[in-house]
Scaffold this motif. Structure first.
Motif, mmCIF file in Angstrom:
data_model
loop_
_atom_site.group_PDB
_atom_site.id
_atom_site.type_symbol
_atom_site.label_atom_id
_atom_site.label_comp_id
_atom_site.label_asym_id
_atom_site.label_seq_id
_atom_site.Cartn_x
_atom_site.Cartn_y
_atom_site.Cartn_z
ATOM 1 N N ARG A 171 51.691 91.989 13.878
ATOM 2 C CA ARG A 171 52.323 93.103 14.577
ATOM 3 C C ARG A 171 51.857 94.458 14.056
ATOM 4 N N LEU B 208 49.739 90.552 18.530
ATOM 5 C CA LEU B 208 51.194 90.421 18.479
ATOM 6 C C LEU B 208 51.607 88.959 18.599
ATOM 7 N N TRP C 238 49.994 97.062 16.569
ATOM 8 C CA TRP C 238 50.525 98.383 16.914
ATOM 9 C C TRP C 238 49.636 99.499 16.365
#
Length: 234
Positions: free
Chosen positions: A94, A89, A98
């Protein structure tokens, strides 16, 4: 003349291996819960032999408890993943961060759901050397270890981390030793049957490879954000 060479779609081999391992886990689970007598006898023999050894070797048993409670505890593996996710991140990766976190969360949910659904009893001993909560199958320790090791090794290859093949192979060896070690400690300490740990390893590996296959398919379909395509700086 030969026609054009057809290449397998991205993630095809990971998906195929994941499906095979998942099927093997289902079959082993069914045979263990029936129970199929040869497999039940193997479970009993292995558990009894290792429990006797654990009682006769208190020092080694204490070492196994340290390993299972601290070094190879599921939360230790999850913490390692959390560190990697935060790093991704921070780098702007990202989607991949995730995705990694979601894969481990799915693994934890699947593990607990199967424990509740299968409700297999753990081994019972007159002189236990350790204790554990929840049902026996699948082994949460073994499943978490396999899943985390697979996804982190995949991430290493996926992002082209520095260090070269020697370092990646060394990490793969450490991962394999950790998974086998986790499974051994759980049976040595008398809190799991052998088949509990085998099913956990199969499911964790299958889920990790399935996640890698899905990510590859999304990337090939253009669903992967541009930031996630950048190789890491060496």
């Amino acid at each position: 003349m030969r026609g054009p060479i057809r290449r397998s779609p991205p993630g095809a081999w990971q998906a195929a291996v994941a499906a095979a391992l998942g099927a093997a886990a289902v079959l082993l689970t069914v045979l263990a819960l029936l129970p199929w007598q040869p497999l039940a006898a193997l479970d009993t023999d292995v558990a009894s032999t290792l429990h006797t050894a654990a009682l006769g070797n208190p020092g080694l048993t204490r070492a196994n408890r340290v390993l299972t409670d601290w070094v190879w505890d599921p939360w230790a593996f999850r913490l390692l993943v959390a560190v990697v996710v935060v790093w991704l991140l921070w780098r702007g990766e990202r989607a991949l961060g995730w995705w990694l976190a979601g894969t481990v969360l799915v693994g934890s949910g699947l593990q607990q759901g199967l424990k509740a659904a299968l409700a297999r009893e753990r081994p019972q001993w007159r002189e236990p050397v350790d204790s554990a909560h929840y049902a026996a199958m699948p082994s949460g320790h073994a499943m978490t270890a396999a899943l985390v090791c697979v996804v982190l090794l995949w991430l290493w290859r996926e992002r082209g981390l520095p260090g070269g093949g020697v370092w990646w192979r060394s990490a793969a060896v450490i991962g394999c030793v950790s998974v086998v070690g986790v499974a051994f400690t759980r049976v040595w300490l008398g809190v799991h049957w052998l088949t509990d740990t085998l099913v956990g390893v199969l499911l964790g590996t299958a889920l990790g490879l399935g996640s890698a296959a899905a990510w590859a398919a999304l990337r090939a379909g253009g669903s992967r954000p541009e930031a996630a395509r950048r190789p890491l700086r060496r």
